[in-house]
Design an enzyme around this catalytic site. Structure first.
Site, PDB file in Angstrom:
ATOM      1  N   SER A  86      -4.453  -2.028 -12.746  1.00 13.31           N
ATOM      2  CA  SER A  86      -5.659  -2.476 -13.456  1.00 13.31           C
ATOM      3  C   SER A  86      -6.206  -1.472 -14.456  1.00 13.31           C
ATOM      4  O   SER A  86      -7.072  -1.815 -15.258  1.00 13.31           O
ATOM      5  CB  SER A  86      -6.760  -2.814 -12.451  1.00 13.31           C
ATOM      6  OG  SER A  86      -6.395  -3.952 -11.711  1.00 13.31           O
ATOM      7  N   LYS A  95      -6.140  -2.590 -17.901  1.00 11.95           N
ATOM      8  CA  LYS A  95      -7.141  -3.510 -18.455  1.00 11.95           C
ATOM      9  C   LYS A  95      -7.990  -2.831 -19.541  1.00 11.95           C
ATOM     10  O   LYS A  95      -8.544  -3.497 -20.404  1.00 11.95           O
ATOM     11  CB  LYS A  95      -8.032  -4.050 -17.321  1.00 11.95           C
ATOM     12  CG  LYS A  95      -7.253  -4.950 -16.365  1.00 11.95           C
ATOM     13  CD  LYS A  95      -8.045  -5.299 -15.116  1.00 11.95           C
ATOM     14  CE  LYS A  95      -7.172  -6.120 -14.162  1.00 11.95           C
ATOM     15  NZ  LYS A  95      -7.829  -6.319 -12.848  1.00 11.95           N
ATOM     16  N   TYR A 107       0.199 -11.007 -18.109  1.00  9.98           N
ATOM     17  CA  TYR A 107      -0.758 -10.199 -17.327  1.00  9.98           C
ATOM     18  C   TYR A 107      -0.043  -9.286 -16.326  1.00  9.98           C
ATOM     19  O   TYR A 107      -0.353  -8.103 -16.201  1.00  9.98           O
ATOM     20  CB  TYR A 107      -1.725 -11.141 -16.610  1.00  9.98           C
ATOM     21  CG  TYR A 107      -2.647 -10.480 -15.626  1.00  9.98           C
ATOM     22  CD1 TYR A 107      -3.787  -9.807 -16.055  1.00  9.98           C
ATOM     23  CD2 TYR A 107      -2.396 -10.527 -14.258  1.00  9.98           C
ATOM     24  CE1 TYR A 107      -4.638  -9.200 -15.156  1.00  9.98           C
ATOM     25  CE2 TYR A 107      -3.244  -9.914 -13.350  1.00  9.98           C
ATOM     26  CZ  TYR A 107      -4.363  -9.255 -13.793  1.00  9.98           C
ATOM     27  OH  TYR A 107      -5.196  -8.648 -12.902  1.00  9.98           O
ATOM     28  N   TYR A 111     -15.132  -2.472  -9.759  1.00  8.65           N
ATOM     29  CA  TYR A 111     -15.463  -3.702  -9.032  1.00  8.65           C
ATOM     30  C   TYR A 111     -16.798  -3.552  -8.302  1.00  8.65           C
ATOM     31  O   TYR A 111     -17.750  -3.035  -8.882  1.00  8.65           O
ATOM     32  CB  TYR A 111     -14.323  -4.063  -8.059  1.00  8.65           C
ATOM     33  CG  TYR A 111     -12.967  -3.911  -8.693  1.00  8.65           C
ATOM     34  CD1 TYR A 111     -12.627  -4.650  -9.840  1.00  8.65           C
ATOM     35  CD2 TYR A 111     -12.032  -3.016  -8.192  1.00  8.65           C
ATOM     36  CE1 TYR A 111     -11.394  -4.520 -10.439  1.00  8.65           C
ATOM     37  CE2 TYR A 111     -10.796  -2.870  -8.785  1.00  8.65           C
ATOM     38  CZ  TYR A 111     -10.480  -3.618  -9.911  1.00  8.65           C
ATOM     39  OH  TYR A 111      -9.267  -3.464 -10.495  1.00  8.65           O
ATOM     40  N   VAL A 122      -4.975  -0.649  -8.394  1.00 10.38           N
ATOM     41  CA  VAL A 122      -4.497  -0.642  -7.006  1.00 10.38           C
ATOM     42  C   VAL A 122      -3.250   0.199  -6.814  1.00 10.38           C
ATOM     43  O   VAL A 122      -2.810   0.416  -5.684  1.00 10.38           O
ATOM     44  CB  VAL A 122      -4.221  -2.055  -6.460  1.00 10.38           C
ATOM     45  CG1 VAL A 122      -5.507  -2.828  -6.285  1.00 10.38           C
ATOM     46  CG2 VAL A 122      -3.219  -2.782  -7.302  1.00 10.38           C
TER      47      VAL A 122
END
Lengths: 314, 314, 314, 314
Positions: free
Chosen positions: B68, B71, B195, B243, B261
């Site tokens: 991630s 991103k 993705y 998050y 992760v």
């Protein structure tokens, strides 16, 4: 490049001129009867710097109800009194819900997400009441704010407090719900009486900017809390200070800030300045509409942001 | 007080020693089979500064799956391609939910809260596919990352991508749900194929630190995006990058950061440095456990925080 | 007082006349393209009694897509195949959410509330596929329905099934989400292929009324399931058969019922009759608008309700 | 086949024997101090039929706190006073949440899902207070219950009421929250004072069974409400009477029922009988554990269910 006092004053004046010319001013909070009658045409911005004269523009000498901005001072007081024990009762995460929401309290078993939503601020107030009467706690708060602002002419508006006691049904719901989860040590009446008086502190925009100096840090700033605590309070203001509009404020303004439904916003430029802005009309998050726009313009014109290298270039 | 290179190196080494001695390392993500077999004993930290040599400690030359953290790069690419049009499809607020949550998507009608939760990153990827094939979009992403890191030896791990395509059921659920709200322009297979490949970018901690330099800003930093965009991306990393642990990271570390992760975290010290830390074991938010602890120690030892006056004192 | 056949026929005719004169007919489901073109002016009601001729009024010979009404038959099949094992995968409580909601699936960890919301019906279908191919499972379902209706001229509409496969994004989201929680044994494509074909069963209102006789019970009714199972399926239809409008249907009609977005409703008068009503326009719950109103009128005119003593007085 | 009085008495006795031998009795509600000290070993079942002697087994002459079972009587009173106007303030759908939940009140803007969860019952009580003092409203309620039971020896336990007033924090939260949405006409103190007294009605199981006869209907039953209202109240008991365990009760027992945390359950066999069961230990829904099991056994042994044809065969 340090911005000169003259340049900063020019920025404040220009921002005020633009705000005053705005035709879309938001809606004054009407759920607190005493606040519903405030003239929405008012606007002010004030800039305080450690060791330098405070600059103002607009209606900077008009006292207004700081409301939830007071949660910053109460949090500082609570951390001073309890330290990290506070975090057993309240979290440090943005809630993503409205300021007076109780939606998440049920799945999260009565532990509010953070000290800046109403539920969390009620818990913080309740914690400060540990071993203190409401009068003592409110006295401590006023002393803290006066010391921060270096100004003894700061008071609570009893009519505003009574107005909220009479109409703050949602806050009573929150307090009783917290009590049902064992997360209130005092009666709802006692804790909310203190909470509503805290929200009823009145300051002028100039006073509020001065009172924020303790969060600016640096050698000329008032030493009311440690450098680590300054950073932590600023972090909470950044992630949680504008309720479910906190992400947007961080994105557009880039400075820690705390808003109140009285239309005030206190923002911190770490190491440099404390900025207070006031305009009573609110946007749909319950934050000052013109105030938010003014802070966005301020950040753009000064280049001040915690997220960019601009300060390195000064 | 500027920290010398020697002092910074000593800090990285001490942090690595402490991390390596830790007995509580968190749990390696096991829902992606290809990642489940990573040795949890690994740890590295790398520090890149504009115009200066990059400092490292630990397993800083081992490529890992940035997951991630990618991103951040995809968001930069999407903003470059679409500008503010992106925000019609995804919000800028912390979600307060887990990284792969779809809970809020129903009441919020298919508009993800921010680009860093899975739902929002899928939308961002889908937006980048506007007028591009997956191959082109992924090519653009790799070029962006390589340019940022000034290093062409950065690749995607096809086995990891395929492993996620085969097992990423929750992401498929998110994509189909977004599609049902009209917030996906391509098929779930196409968008998720892109993705998952984006998530499968592998970098060494040293490469990742270098790739983060474009968000540091200042005159010696790579100019891949505007100063305003740097501030905005950093703001999003601060409020949403971890998050439902974003508030805690801001409180403890005080720097914008994005976790993955795979156990990586990229943090930015605006105007000063980019820091990458990597340790595969995760805490209950799905963020690197030792990585988070290391960044907290790093912030404390360097005094670097966007929320304090320390930089002014340098 | 038993109602004579002539009186019952007169009731059906009067209800049909009123429905046909209605000017507010609801909105035909448009999210399934093949259903969007159905003429909303159609209306029919059919009444089947064990051992007696079936009575009809209106367009009772027009086949329509029974859609979610099929979930009753699939549930009967699943209970026959798995017995109480089914309940380890799906609950028996009303959900209080829309038919295609996935909101509760996250806090409830992938266990749908009941077999009549989409998520629960997908699980039920998946359970029936245990040890069977889709062709076999659908064959079993058709045989069950034909036996129940004592009519072999009941089929699936392949174009409707394909239309849903092409556009049923939310159901794909549900299936992938269930899979991510381990509550799907087959691929989403396989289970949903079966599910959409099941929903694509076409029957005339007369056939549907006949097919419901197995839930009426009594000595002249078809014995397809045990008396205990009849009661349990009827209980589920009562509490869950109309999604978040189930409580309202129970209050207004007082009979177990199951609706479908094709505009059909099957209701059971235990021990006495099975009633099918059909009108394509839907209310905001996604249940047939005129159908619900017709059933309320039917219950009032016949005095039939499971909640009152009227039958004792017959 | 009508069940003889002797057979029914044998059923009640057998059920009582089994219940008394049970080793898993659930947990007595301890959040109301006055109820926490009830002996959990007690069990009773009572069966009342219109025009016939009431049958009992177990501790059927021990008065217990009917708590939420009182909501049935208060609803009957409210509908008698307000008619359908009541439904502008409270819904008729199962909530799928715990009895004292306030989770849904926020998204549903202060309109409780149904009159049997606490929030809905508080609104119902508030509605009955329209134009009446608490004393008058409670007098009306007692008169209604005494008339229904044909027994004047039914009272409220003042200590239980005071105990709840002192500790019912969650109900105070609900009341204040309802008030904040304008869905409370009186002060929380006034409405809750009435509400808690209503919950503090004490009856023996025998009295409660008798009091339920007005919902049985038929020519020999007390005519306190119309036949239509009987059906509607029974429908609400079926879909909402056991909170988030209502679906399960319908599935297992198949009769309308209303439970209370005092351990009582009132169930109606329309046209035939009213059944009261009492055992203080609760299951995780807050419904009587042995009481629920006893009712399931009762339904099985008698064959009585609203969902099956068994009555037709009598």
């Amino acid at each position: 490049m340090t911005l000169s006092t003259a340049r900063l004053q020019a920025i404040l004046t220009e921002i005020t001129d633009i705000a005053r010319a705005s035709e879309s001013r938001g809606k004054v909070a009407d759920y607190i009867p005493e606040l519903a009658c405030i003239d929405p045409a008012q606007f002010a911005i004030a800039l305080a710097r450690p060791g330098k004269p405070t600059l103002v523009a607009g209606d900077a000498s008009v006292p207004f109800s700081i409301q939830s901005v007071s949660k910053v001072f109460m949090l500082a007081l609570a951390l001073g009194k309890l330290g990290d024990r506070l975090w057993s009762r309240v979290g440090r995460e943005p809630s993503g819900q409205a300021f007076d929401s109780l939606f998440l309290l049920e799945p999260e078993r009565g532990r509010p997400r953070n000290p800046f939503i109403n539920a969390g601020a009620i818990v913080t107030t309740d914690a400060v009441l540990e071993g203190s009467s409401p009068r003592e706690a409110l006295g401590s708060l006023l002393r803290f704010i006066r010391a921060a602002a270096n100004d003894d002419d700061i008071h609570m508006n009893e009519r505003v407090a009574q107005s909220e006691i009479a109409t703050g049904h949602r806050n009573f719901a929150l307090a009783h719900y917290l009590l049902s989860h064992g997360n209130l040590a005092n009666t709802p009446d006692l804790t909310l009486g203190t909470y509503f008086h805290q929200c009823a502190v009145e300051m002028t925009p100039m006073q509020l900017a001065n009172a924020g100096l303790f969060l600016v840090g640096g050698k000329d700033a008032p030493r009311l809390v440690s450098a680590q605590r300054i950073r932590r309070i600023n972090a909470l203001m950044m992630t949680c200070g504008h309720y479910d509009g906190s992400g947007d404020y961080a994105y557009r303004v880039g400075l820690p800030g705390k808003s109140g439904v009285g239309g005030g916003i206190l923002s911190i430029v770490p190491g440099i300045a404390s900025v207070a802005v006031w305009s009573p009309g609110l946007n749909h998050y319950g934050n000052s509409k013109l105030g938010t726009e003014a802070m966005e313009r301020f950040a753009k014109m000064t280049g001040w942001s915690v997220f960019g290298p601009t300060r390195a270039a000064r």
